[in-house]
Motif scaffolding. Structure first.
Motif, PDB file in Angstrom:
ATOM      1  N   MET A   1       2.763   2.327  -8.390  1.00 37.91           N
ATOM      2  CA  MET A   1       3.744   1.814  -7.365  1.00 37.91           C
ATOM      3  C   MET A   1       3.385   0.396  -6.735  1.00 37.91           C
ATOM      4  O   MET A   1       4.245  -0.405  -6.371  1.00 37.91           O
ATOM      5  CB  MET A   1       3.824   2.737  -6.043  1.00 37.91           C
ATOM      6  CG  MET A   1       4.440   4.178  -6.694  1.00 37.91           C
ATOM      7  SD  MET A   1       4.944   5.481  -5.417  1.00 37.91           S
ATOM      8  CE  MET A   1       5.490   4.620  -4.067  1.00 37.91           C
ATOM      9  N   LYS A   2       1.869   0.179  -6.675  1.00 40.12           N
ATOM     10  CA  LYS A   2       1.588  -1.046  -5.970  1.00 40.12           C
ATOM     11  C   LYS A   2       2.071  -2.219  -7.047  1.00 40.12           C
ATOM     12  O   LYS A   2       2.154  -3.397  -6.394  1.00 40.12           O
ATOM     13  CB  LYS A   2       0.023  -1.202  -6.040  1.00 40.12           C
ATOM     14  CG  LYS A   2      -0.289  -0.295  -4.750  1.00 40.12           C
ATOM     15  CD  LYS A   2      -1.633  -0.463  -4.227  1.00 40.12           C
ATOM     16  CE  LYS A   2      -1.850   0.002  -2.769  1.00 40.12           C
ATOM     17  NZ  LYS A   2      -3.100  -0.192  -2.140  1.00 40.12           N
ATOM     18  N   LYS A   3       2.066  -1.888  -8.353  1.00 38.85           N
ATOM     19  CA  LYS A   3       2.380  -3.122  -9.151  1.00 38.85           C
ATOM     20  C   LYS A   3       3.899  -3.588  -8.904  1.00 38.85           C
ATOM     21  O   LYS A   3       4.258  -4.533  -8.959  1.00 38.85           O
ATOM     22  CB  LYS A   3       2.314  -2.525 -10.704  1.00 38.85           C
ATOM     23  CG  LYS A   3       0.860  -2.599 -11.158  1.00 38.85           C
ATOM     24  CD  LYS A   3       0.877  -2.293 -12.713  1.00 38.85           C
ATOM     25  CE  LYS A   3      -0.630  -1.778 -13.052  1.00 38.85           C
ATOM     26  NZ  LYS A   3      -0.687  -1.424 -14.336  1.00 38.85           N
ATOM     27  N   VAL A   4       4.658  -2.462  -8.631  1.00 39.03           N
ATOM     28  CA  VAL A   4       6.271  -2.756  -8.361  1.00 39.03           C
ATOM     29  C   VAL A   4       6.466  -3.450  -6.792  1.00 39.03           C
ATOM     30  O   VAL A   4       7.000  -4.189  -6.778  1.00 39.03           O
ATOM     31  CB  VAL A   4       6.964  -1.577  -8.588  1.00 39.03           C
ATOM     32  CG1 VAL A   4       8.479  -1.761  -8.315  1.00 39.03           C
ATOM     33  CG2 VAL A   4       6.840  -1.001  -9.950  1.00 39.03           C
ATOM     34  N   TYR A   5       5.860  -2.433  -6.049  1.00 38.53           N
ATOM     35  CA  TYR A   5       6.040  -2.656  -4.437  1.00 38.53           C
ATOM     36  C   TYR A   5       5.143  -3.753  -3.818  1.00 38.53           C
ATOM     37  O   TYR A   5       5.406  -4.034  -2.700  1.00 38.53           O
ATOM     38  CB  TYR A   5       6.185  -1.478  -3.763  1.00 38.53           C
ATOM     39  CG  TYR A   5       7.453  -0.644  -4.284  1.00 38.53           C
ATOM     40  CD1 TYR A   5       8.691  -1.292  -3.867  1.00 38.53           C
ATOM     41  CD2 TYR A   5       7.442   0.296  -4.898  1.00 38.53           C
ATOM     42  CE1 TYR A   5      10.004  -0.481  -4.434  1.00 38.53           C
ATOM     43  CE2 TYR A   5       8.426   0.959  -5.308  1.00 38.53           C
ATOM     44  CZ  TYR A   5       9.710   0.727  -5.035  1.00 38.53           C
ATOM     45  OH  TYR A   5      10.959   1.340  -5.623  1.00 38.53           O
ATOM     46  N   GLY A   6       3.985  -3.737  -4.569  1.00 34.73           N
ATOM     47  CA  GLY A   6       2.882  -4.806  -3.673  1.00 34.73           C
ATOM     48  C   GLY A   6       1.999  -3.964  -2.786  1.00 34.73           C
ATOM     49  O   GLY A   6       2.237  -2.919  -2.678  1.00 34.73           O
ATOM     50  N   GLU A   7       1.607  -4.798  -1.697  1.00 35.48           N
ATOM     51  CA  GLU A   7       0.777  -4.304  -0.690  1.00 35.48           C
ATOM     52  C   GLU A   7       1.700  -3.638   0.316  1.00 35.48           C
ATOM     53  O   GLU A   7       0.931  -2.514   1.278  1.00 35.48           O
ATOM     54  CB  GLU A   7      -0.226  -5.285   0.131  1.00 35.48           C
ATOM     55  CG  GLU A   7      -1.121  -6.139  -0.972  1.00 35.48           C
ATOM     56  CD  GLU A   7      -2.088  -4.925  -1.360  1.00 35.48           C
ATOM     57  OE1 GLU A   7      -2.629  -4.103  -0.599  1.00 35.48           O
ATOM     58  OE2 GLU A   7      -2.432  -5.189  -2.561  1.00 35.48           O
ATOM     59  N   GLN A   8       3.040  -3.619   0.387  1.00 37.64           N
ATOM     60  CA  GLN A   8       3.877  -2.783   1.412  1.00 37.64           C
ATOM     61  C   GLN A   8       4.049  -1.461   0.798  1.00 37.64           C
ATOM     62  O   GLN A   8       4.574  -0.639   1.583  1.00 37.64           O
ATOM     63  CB  GLN A   8       5.165  -3.518   1.502  1.00 37.64           C
ATOM     64  CG  GLN A   8       5.015  -4.666   2.469  1.00 37.64           C
ATOM     65  CD  GLN A   8       4.159  -5.862   2.043  1.00 37.64           C
ATOM     66  OE1 GLN A   8       4.209  -6.110   1.097  1.00 37.64           O
ATOM     67  NE2 GLN A   8       3.524  -6.529   3.084  1.00 37.64           N
ATOM     68  N   CYS A   9       3.466  -1.026  -0.124  1.00 37.68           N
ATOM     69  CA  CYS A   9       3.826   0.231  -0.725  1.00 37.68           C
ATOM     70  C   CYS A   9       2.802   1.233   0.057  1.00 37.68           C
ATOM     71  O   CYS A   9       1.779   1.159   0.617  1.00 37.68           O
ATOM     72  CB  CYS A   9       3.185   0.269  -2.140  1.00 37.68           C
ATOM     73  SG  CYS A   9       3.300   1.983  -3.027  1.00 37.68           S
ATOM     74  N   ARG A  12      -0.452   7.015  -1.760  1.00 34.40           N
ATOM     75  CA  ARG A  12      -0.113   8.319  -2.525  1.00 34.40           C
ATOM     76  C   ARG A  12      -0.255   9.547  -1.430  1.00 34.40           C
ATOM     77  O   ARG A  12       0.658  10.566  -1.387  1.00 34.40           O
ATOM     78  CB  ARG A  12      -0.908   8.437  -3.516  1.00 34.40           C
ATOM     79  CG  ARG A  12      -0.441   7.552  -4.722  1.00 34.40           C
ATOM     80  CD  ARG A  12      -1.193   7.850  -5.859  1.00 34.40           C
ATOM     81  NE  ARG A  12      -1.141   9.291  -6.641  1.00 34.40           N
ATOM     82  CZ  ARG A  12      -1.598   9.871  -7.338  1.00 34.40           C
ATOM     83  NH1 ARG A  12      -2.709   9.066  -8.010  1.00 34.40           N
ATOM     84  NH2 ARG A  12      -1.378  11.124  -7.702  1.00 34.40           N
TER      85      ARG A  12
END
Length: 119
Positions: A1-9, A12
């Motif tokens: 998810m961090k690859k898609v949404y970055g640090e605002q994710c 888990r």
């Protein structure tokens, strides 16, 4: 998810916690009440009791009022300053704003005395 949404994710663990709460039956997204300091709840009888104590003794301390009425010093402070609008002047509680009768009485003073106060 961090690859898609970055640090605002979201982490888990937070998502798993939300899923567990949903499965248990919680559907409200707002937070539950938490322990801690409650909001200052005052009723008319408490406010009038504090006002009566101040009118009896203008030099009374907030600590003495709190002990007399069995309420916290913070609640007494809130009632005195916010609800009643008193302030301390020369170690005495006085209203911050004059009432209409006090304004009228002030206007009826001797004009020479008033001019003396202004100078």
């Amino acid at each position: 998810m961090k690859k898609v949404y970055g640090e605002q994710c979201l982490a888990r663990c937070i998502i798993f916690r939300w899923c567990q709460r949903y499965e248990v039956g919680r559907v409200n997204i707002k937070g539950l009440p938490r322990p801690g300091q409650a909001h200052v709840v005052t009723n008319y009888s408490t406010i009038s009791a504090v006002d009566e104590l101040i009118r009896q003794n203008r030099r009374i301390a907030t600590r003495e009022i709190a002990v007399e009425l069995s309420i916290s010093k913070g609640t007494v402070h809130h009632i005195i300053h916010i609800k009643l609008g008193y302030g301390k002047v020369s170690a005495q509680w006085v209203p911050k704003h004059l009432s209409e009768s006090q304004k009228t009485a002030r206007g009826e003073l001797d004009p020479s005395a008033t001019q003396g106060f202004l100078h």
